[in-house]
Design an enzyme around this catalytic site. Structure first.
Site, short mmCIF file in Angstrom:
data_model
loop_
_atom_site.label_atom_id
_atom_site.label_comp_id
_atom_site.label_asym_id
_atom_site.label_seq_id
_atom_site.Cartn_x
_atom_site.Cartn_y
_atom_site.Cartn_z
N GLY A 1 -6.43 6.49 -28.36
CA GLY A 1 -6.86 7.55 -27.44
C GLY A 1 -6.59 7.16 -26.00
N GLY A 2 -7.48 7.62 -25.12
CA GLY A 2 -7.29 7.33 -23.70
C GLY A 2 -7.36 5.85 -23.40
N GLY B 1 29.27 2.07 -10.07
CA GLY B 1 27.93 2.21 -9.49
C GLY B 1 27.05 1.03 -9.86
N ALA B 2 27.31 0.46 -11.03
CA ALA B 2 26.48 -0.66 -11.48
C ALA B 2 26.64 -1.87 -10.55
CB ALA B 2 26.83 -1.03 -12.91
C1 HXC Z 1 -18.64 5.08 -31.80
C2 HXC Z 1 -17.39 3.83 -33.26
C3 HXC Z 1 -16.21 4.39 -32.76
C4 HXC Z 1 -16.31 5.35 -31.71
C5 HXC Z 1 -15.69 2.97 -34.25
N1 HXC Z 1 -17.02 2.96 -34.18
N2 HXC Z 1 -15.17 3.84 -33.40
N3 HXC Z 1 -18.60 4.17 -32.76
N4 HXC Z 1 -17.54 5.65 -31.24
N5 HXC Z 1 -15.22 5.87 -31.16
C6 HXC Z 1 -17.95 2.14 -34.92
C7 HXC Z 1 -17.98 2.45 -36.40
O1 HXC Z 1 -18.90 3.49 -36.65
C8 HXC Z 1 -18.46 1.13 -36.98
O2 HXC Z 1 -19.85 1.03 -36.75
C9 HXC Z 1 -17.81 0.11 -36.09
O3 HXC Z 1 -17.48 0.81 -34.89
C10 HXC Z 1 -16.54 -0.46 -36.67
O4 HXC Z 1 -15.72 0.61 -37.07
P1 HXC Z 1 -15.04 0.68 -38.53
O5 HXC Z 1 -14.52 2.05 -38.69
O6 HXC Z 1 -16.02 0.17 -39.57
O7 HXC Z 1 -13.89 -0.40 -38.38
P2 HXC Z 1 -12.40 -0.31 -38.89
O8 HXC Z 1 -12.35 0.12 -40.32
O9 HXC Z 1 -11.80 -1.63 -38.54
O10 HXC Z 1 -11.70 0.84 -38.04
C11 HXC Z 1 -11.61 0.70 -36.63
C12 HXC Z 1 -11.08 1.99 -36.00
C13 HXC Z 1 -11.90 3.21 -36.51
C14 HXC Z 1 -9.58 2.14 -36.37
C15 HXC Z 1 -11.16 1.83 -34.48
O11 HXC Z 1 -13.27 2.90 -36.34
C16 HXC Z 1 -11.60 4.46 -35.76
O12 HXC Z 1 -10.61 5.13 -36.05
N6 HXC Z 1 -12.49 4.83 -34.85
C17 HXC Z 1 -12.34 6.06 -34.10
C18 HXC Z 1 -11.28 5.91 -33.06
C19 HXC Z 1 -11.26 7.08 -32.13
O13 HXC Z 1 -10.87 8.19 -32.55
N7 HXC Z 1 -11.83 6.90 -30.94
C20 HXC Z 1 -11.92 7.91 -29.96
C21 HXC Z 1 -10.59 7.96 -29.28
S1 HXC Z 1 -10.59 9.18 -28.07
P3 HXC Z 1 -20.81 0.24 -37.75
O14 HXC Z 1 -22.17 0.45 -37.17
O15 HXC Z 1 -20.60 0.82 -39.09
O16 HXC Z 1 -20.36 -1.19 -37.66
C22 HXC Z 1 -10.87 8.34 -26.71
C23 HXC Z 1 -10.95 9.22 -25.52
C24 HXC Z 1 -10.84 8.41 -24.27
O17 HXC Z 1 -11.01 7.18 -26.68
C25 HXC Z 1 -10.23 9.29 -23.24
C26 HXC Z 1 -10.13 8.60 -21.94
C27 HXC Z 1 -9.27 9.40 -21.03
#
Ligand code: HXC
Length: 511
Positions: A171-172, A406-407
């Site tokens: 994501g961001g 040019g290079a």
């Molecule tokens: C809250 C989150 C989280 C999130 C993961 N966790 N992502 N909690 N917000 N975005 C938590 C999980 O619930 C879990 O909690 C712990 O972190 C570990 O995650 P797992 O899924 O068990 O680990 P893994 O299987 O290794 O997968 C990791 C991962 C996956 C690939 C990062 O968690 C994932 O896809 N997360 C979502 C990613 C995402 O879409 N993020 C938002 C992006 S948008 P517990 O309590 O069970 O340990 C963004 C916008 C920003 O970032 C914009 C800025 C301009």
């Protein structure tokens, strides 16, 4: 509370903060081939130098039951310490706590580090391992990201900013690293993408694995997003330390000098043999670079991306420099879109941080073709021309063989401000190669025999460094065996260079 209880409380709080997400999650992190945030910081910094800030910060969220889930430090370790005795600021996302996600509270910890670093003039190193925006916090997390991005931009060109991607980065979250100077990745355990494989499948129906989409190999060979790749975390973090050894702490300092025992007048006869007599035969420009720099120690940046140009750090007489070089071994060293962008960004980094630029030239020109023209080679090639022209650091250029069209102008020629321009006797400096030139000048009016003679005539007249030297565009034609000595003399001569461009808000590089 008596005195003993007060000390016990402090100890207990510190211990809790250091446990992060607990043993189970730490074990999971280790079994995924990853280190914890604290272990990474210990590896990165000189032993015993880390001072942690905001260890007891917690998030302030009360939605989704989060008020009952608080962990001291809130998934981010931040502070300052030393690398080779020099101050650096560091933050590391702790994946064992809420997946290292960004909350308002832990974004504030990063912002504090960034502001301190800018004020004190020291680099910031971010160790990224995070699920991105903490979903439970909504727009507060987005605001935190934006504050970090803003500081990245304001600090750009003032202090070095380094990002190591040591886990997911989605994501961001990828945009803070993208705004920093260098991105390090680890093979297989680190990933960067704006949208992951599931979203891509839903939107474009493409099937792609996480690794192919955003793994270290993809970003270091195809997208050019990553600059350095390590085989594991330890190697990657050691590479960060190595990079730091070439960089000043800020834009007002000179890069750190390292004592060198490599003789400054070291002569290398073998340099006379490296450029082949046949101008169409390739050779490895890295051999020339490694022979002339101190102790053959070359830290190449983006070694697997746009390999027709080589960029990286080295030292001469102990002083760090940036090296830019065409690579005749790959696509004949031609300039194309990717190599122009790669080199332009590197040149601008070196100029921002007072690293002299040493440019080795063997370039047949810009790559022709519809792909390149439609892809915008005009504006991308112009980036390199812009970057070399605006650079005010010492610029020393050595033409080893071809410098065509040019290079020739682009590759740090005298005309765009190089201070010392040298050429090997094998240099060919002209508008284009003999065959192409004869075809255009004489069209099809010549017989094969006449054409061969015309090519020879053109080669004798133009495919050499003497015309450019007679005009003062080349300061000296050197025997290649003296290259090291000549470069060091040029660096010494330009050491006190004073040059600045007219004051302006900022230029308008063709982006
Ligand atoms: C809250 C989150 C989280 C999130 C993961 N966790 N992502 N909690 N917000 N975005 C938590 C999980 O619930 C879990 O909690 C712990 O972190 C570990 O995650 P797992 O899924 O068990 O680990 P893994 O299987 O290794 O997968 C990791 C991962 C996956 C690939 C990062 O968690 C994932 O896809 N997360 C979502 C990613 C995402 O879409 N993020 C938002 C992006 S948008 P517990 O309590 O069970 O340990 C963004 C916008 C920003 O970032 C914009 C800025 C301009």
């Amino acid at each position: 509370m008596d005195l003993k209880q007060k000390y016990n409380l402090l100890e207990e709080r510190n211990k809790l903060a250091e446990e992060g997400g607990g043993n189970e999650r730490i074990d999971k992190q280790h079994s995924a081939g990853k280190k914890t945030a604290r272990e990474r910081i210990q590896l990165l910094l000189d032993p015993g130098t880390f001072n942690e800030t905001d260890k007891l910060v917690t998030h302030r969220n009360t939605d989704f039951g989060m008020e009952n889930k608080k962990i001291l430090g809130d998934g981010l370790i931040a502070g300052y310490g030393k690398i080779n005795g020099r101050l650096v600021y560091v933050f590391a996302q702790d994946f064992t706590v809420f997946g290292g996600t960004l909350s308002r509270a832990n974004a504030d910890k990063i912002v504090k580090i960034q502001e301190l670093a800018l004020k004190m003039g020291a680099p910031v190193i971010g160790l990224n391992d995070s699920g991105g925006a903490r979903i439970q916090e909504g727009v507060e997390s987005l605001a935190g990201y934006a504050d970090i991005f803003y500081n990245n931009v304001i600090s750009s060109g003032v202090i070095p900013q380094i990002s190591a991607i040591l886990g997911p980065c989605a994501g961001g979250a990828v945009y803070s690293p993208a705004l920093t100077d260098f991105i390090f990745m680890v093979k297989e355990t680190s990933h960067m993408f704006v949208t992951g494989p599931e979203v891509i499948k839903a939107v474009t129906h493409e099937d792609v694995t996480k690794e192919d989409l955003g793994g270290a190999v993809t970003h270091s060979t195809k997208s050019g997003v990553a600059h350095f790749t390590g085989k594991d975390e330890t190697q990657t973090i050691m590479m960060v330390r190595e990079l730091m050894s070439f960089l000043p702490s800020n834009n007002l300092e000179d890069p750190p000098v390292k004592a060198s025992t490599d003789p400054i007048d070291r002569m290398e006869e073998s340099l006379q043999e490296i450029v082949p007599a046949d101008p169409n035969k390739p050779y490895d420009m890295k051999n020339i670079i490694e022979i002339v720099i101190d102790d053959k120690h070359f830290l190449e940046v983006q070694p697997h991306y746009a390999q027709n140009i080589i960029v990286g750090f080295a030292r001469f007489a102990g002083k760090p420099v940036g090296i830019v070089a065409n690579q005749p071994n790959h696509l004949a060293g031609v300039l194309d879109i990717n190599s122009s962008i790669k080199a332009a960004r590197f040149v601008r980094f070196c100029d921002a941080f007072n690293l002299p630029l040493i440019t080795f030239v063997d370039v047949p020109g810009f790559l022709p073709g519809t792909n390149q023209e439609l892809g915008g080679i005009i504006k991308h090639g112009a980036k390199l021309l812009y970057a070399f022209s605006e650079a005010t650091v010492s610029k020393i250029t050595i033409i080893t063989r071809k410098a065509y069209g040019g290079a020739y102008d682009v590759m740090s020629s005298k005309h765009i401000g190089a201070d010392v321009n040298l050429a090997f006797p094998t240099a060919e400096i002209a508008v284009m190669g003999p065959e192409g030139a004869v075809n255009i000048i004489h069209r099809n009016a010549l017989s094969n025999e006449e054409k061969t003679r015309a090519v020879e005539e053109y080669r004798d007249k133009f495919a050499n460094p003497y015309k450019a030297a007679s005009l003062g565009y080349i300061d000296e034609i050197i025997n290649p065996k003296y290259t090291r000595k000549k470069i060091i003399a040029a660096l010494e001569m330009t050491h006190n260079k004073r040059k600045s461009n007219p004051p302006k808000k900022h230029g308008n590089i063709p982006l």
